[in-house]
Design an enzyme around this catalytic site. Structure first.
Site, short mmCIF file in Angstrom:
data_model
loop_
_atom_site.label_atom_id
_atom_site.label_comp_id
_atom_site.label_asym_id
_atom_site.label_seq_id
_atom_site.Cartn_x
_atom_site.Cartn_y
_atom_site.Cartn_z
N CYS A 27 34.82 9.68 65.39
CA CYS A 27 34.87 10.05 64.02
C CYS A 27 33.87 8.81 63.29
O CYS A 27 33.07 7.97 64.04
CB CYS A 27 36.35 9.55 63.44
SG CYS A 27 36.76 7.83 63.65
N CYS A 30 33.87 5.15 64.12
CA CYS A 30 32.96 4.64 65.51
C CYS A 30 31.63 4.55 65.14
O CYS A 30 30.91 3.64 65.47
CB CYS A 30 33.26 5.72 66.32
SG CYS A 30 35.08 6.20 67.03
N ASP A 440 -3.14 19.58 44.65
CA ASP A 440 -4.68 19.33 44.77
C ASP A 440 -5.44 20.98 44.72
O ASP A 440 -4.46 21.94 44.90
CB ASP A 440 -5.00 18.64 45.99
CG ASP A 440 -6.32 18.57 46.27
OD1 ASP A 440 -7.33 18.36 45.31
OD2 ASP A 440 -6.96 18.92 47.56
N ASP A 641 -4.21 17.87 50.82
CA ASP A 641 -4.80 17.91 52.25
C ASP A 641 -5.77 16.89 52.75
O ASP A 641 -6.44 17.07 53.82
CB ASP A 641 -4.98 19.28 52.70
CG ASP A 641 -6.33 19.90 52.12
OD1 ASP A 641 -6.98 19.16 51.12
OD2 ASP A 641 -7.13 20.79 52.77
N ASP A 645 -6.78 12.40 48.78
CA ASP A 645 -5.43 12.69 48.20
C ASP A 645 -4.24 11.58 48.72
O ASP A 645 -3.35 11.57 48.21
CB ASP A 645 -4.92 14.20 48.72
CG ASP A 645 -5.71 15.24 48.28
OD1 ASP A 645 -6.08 15.22 47.05
OD2 ASP A 645 -5.67 16.24 48.90
#
Length: 753
Positions: A27, A30, A440, A641, A645
């Site tokens: 549970c 633990c 972009d 990309d 950026d």
């Protein structure tokens, strides 16, 4: 940008990370106990324990401590730990088999005891039950193996939990079932001494409680296994063997035995087993598992190939590069695992509650017993005991502990199947709060593969010679526009001049170079004007017209004199307009920010359906725009990309990189769209919202279940065995609710449905 990378490398050198597989957790208490135990160790920077995956991810100083010390600490806390296997798929079959066997045995022994429950209800007194079935010694014989053999692990777990000072679910189960069993044993002995003694037996309560707890754990384990299907699917993509040429001999090796630099033979129709470069041969390769593009890509000598992609009809010889942990697929699996294993901030709510939950429940059970024994049903020990047991059992914190991690696993797993990689559960959570998406242009909204369309040169210059100078200068640049110009001029048969004697890249503007003693300036209108180059009205009018056609115009000057212009076109991706429409439908504000000139940017924006556009923005300007929006109280996601950026990706609340972009952009980003498709962006935002909704639903019902169930049980309206069944089903319902995320359909498919 250089400062950012340096800091990141420094942090990476200072800290190491390891993932451990843990067995024995039942549970949230633990998981909390292990997390606190690891977190207090010297040299540990952070520790996150995932109850659903049964893992612990520890960040630590390798000069101070290490995995063996972590395993010793976990063992001392009463659990078992081992380094997680590389495949990411912990062995569950043995655990499932043990659970099934224990449940079947418990069910067979408990079923006859169900009949004895009729003795507790006056309205069933008309049933004629066999005497041997109601015999206390027969019931004792059935209940004892369930209590101490099948239920033995709960006693062990309870002892270890109490020894560690952190009571958990096992403590509740052990106390509740023991109370019912030993009270019944007392009654049995009293009956043996005095046959006239009125029996009140609750053997069926203890046996059925253990049986239902086991059933809940079995169903929970089966359901949790489904949350790992995404990892399993990724692992299943890997080739298992490879044909390797060593010392002139062809060997069939397991994929783990292939080394970097090996020559790997790939026959037609086979999976390419490793990342590498083609030495000989040509073929068409199906890369849909990585890019989502169903059309095979032609590959030939010197081209890069990715492991797990499918070779077409040609035979290839590949020089192995990325193998094992270094392959692209292994890195994808690692990102998904880390996302599923990391702890989302909202989990802190459950952690705080579960840390004090069990002691409070035990206190409530004691108060309930005392109230019933002295007030509600004075002197009736059995009634008080039965009610206290129901309170103990119904208040298991399992559902609370499973509420968040199961949803994170299911959501990030489904995202991975759609080519969306969340770096952690934190980013999966944070994405749902995004207000503004900054896109972009080049390679994000557009294909990122511009081509040369026009070349207008001044008559004062010899065309071939001028183009040769431009080709030589642009050949030293890594910008996509420069590559398009070089490729276009090469296709037109232009021969480049000698290598530049000097070269300077002016970020966001263009380049300057010295070729064969001539000073060239190539780039934007602003750059040429800054360098004192005069531009006529005719040149400016031509540029404006071409930019209105979504073409990027590059101007060139030689020795301070305007020499001509080149136009490059970059078309938008076929999916961009639909994806941007889907983002708007989600209530997101979409903007485009680009270093390109305003006319070209506006033309692309019109085609893509973007209303707000910022053009001619330098790399640092993109990051500044992110901060400006954040200062307005908005949550900003940046999508890009390229290297330029990276600063904006780092500054944004969520940085999103296109998988077709540069490694620097993907390293900086929080989310990677592996297929380079903006539809994936809409799916990422939508999945984040749905995952957060599932987490909130789970937390609400887990807390509501206890808020409603405990008072009902304390009022004596719930038999203990019913409380046990309700407790088991609450955990299963939380997992099943999370699993609904695995049926998520992509934005495009949903719109078409």
């Amino acid at each position: 940008m250089e400062v950012y990378i340096a800091r990141k490398d420094l942090l990476a050198m200072a800290k190491q990370t390891t993932t451990l597989q843990i067995t024995g957790m039942t549970c949230a208490s633990c998981a909390s106990r292990i997390e606190k135990g690891l977190g207090r160790m010297d040299g540990v920077a952070s520790a996150a324990v995932n109850l659903t995956m049964e893992t612990a991810r520890v960040e630590y100083d390798g000069d101070v401590t290490g995995p063996s010390a972590f395993m010793d600490r976990i063992d001392a806390l009463g659990f078992k730990a081992a380094l997680r296997r590389e495949s990411g798929l912990p062995g569950k079959s043995a655990e499932l088999n043990r659970l099934r066997m224990r449940f079947y045995i418990a069910a067979v022994l408990s079923l006859p005891l169900i009949a004895s429950m009729a003795g507790h209800f006056e309205f069933l007194s008309f049933l004629a039950l066999p005497d041997w079935l109601m015999n206390p010694w027969f019931q004792l014989a059935l209940a004892t193996p369930v209590q101490f053999w099948i239920g033995g692990p709960y006693y062990v777990g309870a002892y270890k939990a109490l020894r560690g000072g952190s009571p958990n679910m096992e403590v509740l189960v052990a106390i509740g079932t023991s109370a019912a069993y030993f009270y019944s044993l007392y009654e049995t002995i009293a009956f043996a001494s005095d046959p006239m003694h009125r029996l009140e037996l609750y053997y069926e309560t203890s046996a059925l409680l253990i049986t239902f707890v086991l059933l809940g754990k079995l169903l929970e384990t089966l359901a949790k296994g489904r949350t790992s299907q995404a990892i399993g699917a990724l692992v299943g993509l890997q080739a298992k063997h490879a044909s390797v040429v060593r010392d002139g001999q062809e060997l069939r090796l397991a994929i783990d035995d292939v080394l970097p630099g090996d020559l790997v033979l790939v026959k037609p129709g086979e999976k390419i087993p490793v990342d590498g470069t083609i030495e000989t041969g040509s073929s068409y390769v199906d890369e849909s598992m990585l890019t989502g593009e169903s059309v095979p890509v032609r590959k030939q000598a010197n081209d890069r190939v990715i492991g797990a992609t499918l070779n077409g009809k040609g035979a290839l010889t590949v020089r192995a590069g990325g193998v094992g942990r270094d392959s692209v697929l292994a890195q994808i699996i690692r990102v998904v695992e880390e996302a599923q294993g990391a702890k989302a901030p909202i989990q802190r709510v459950a952690d705080v509650i579960s840390g004090v939950f069990v002691p409070i429940v035990i206190g409530l059970a004691v108060v309930t017993f005392l109230l019933w024994y002295f007030a509600f049903s004075p002197g009736h020990f059995a009634d008080a005991l039965r009610t206290a047991i129901a309170v103990l059992v119904i208040a298991c914190p399992c559902a609370l502990g499973l509420a968040t991690p199961t949803s994170i696993m299911a959501g990030s797993g489904r995202a991975a199947e759609l080519g969306i990689l969340f770096k952690s559960g934190e980013h999966l959570e944070r994405a749902h709060a995004i207000d503004v998406i900054l896109l972009d242009k080049t390679g994000t909204v557009t294909e990122g593969k511009p081509r040369l369309t026009d070349a207008a040169l001044e008559p004062a210059f010899e065309a071939d010679r001028l183009l040769g100078w431009i080709m030589a200068a642009e050949g030293s640049s890594e910008h996509p526009l420069a590559e398009a110009i070089v490729a276009g001029l090469r296709a037109r048969g232009v021969v480049p001049a000698a290598e530049p004697d000097a070269f300077e890249a002016v970020p966001g503007f263009g380049i300057s170079a010295v070729v064969e003693g001539r000073a060239l300036v190539i780039g934007t209108r602003r750059l040429l004007l800054q360098r004192g180059v005069a531009l006529s009205e005719a040149v400016l009018a031509r540029q404006a017209a071409q930019e209105g056609e979504a073409k990027t115009v590059v101007l060139a000057a030689v020795d301070g004199v305007f020499a001509g212009s080149l136009a490059v076109a970059d078309t938008i991706k076929p999916t961009s307009r639909a994806a941007i429409s889907a983002l708007k439908a989600l209530g997101l504000e979409v903007m485009m920010v680009t270093g390109d000139n305003e006319a070209t940017a506006l033309a692309v924006a019109r085609q893509a359906g973007i209303e707000r556009t910022l053009a001619e923005v330098l790399p640092e300007g993109k990051a500044a725009e992110v901060k400006r929006l954040q200062a307005q109280g908005k949550k900003v996601a940046m999508v890009g990309d390229g290297i330029n950026d990276a600063p904006a990706l780092a500054a944004a609340d969520i940085g999103i990189a296109m998988g077709t972009g540069t490694d620097v952009a993907m390293e900086t980003a929080d989310i990677t769209l592996m297929r380079g498709d903006l539809n994936g962006l809409a799916d990422a935002m939508d999945l984040s919202r749905r995952t957060m909704a599932a987490i909130k639903q789970n937390l609400f019902w887990a807390l509501a279940y206890n808020a409603i169930g405990i008072p009902i049980a304390a009022a004596g309206l719930l038999a203990p065995w019913v409380a046990g069944a309700a407790m088991a089903l609450s955990s299963v319902s939380v997992v099943l609710n999370a699993l609904r995320l695995q049926r998520y359909r992509k934005q495009g498919k949903r719109a078409a449905a």
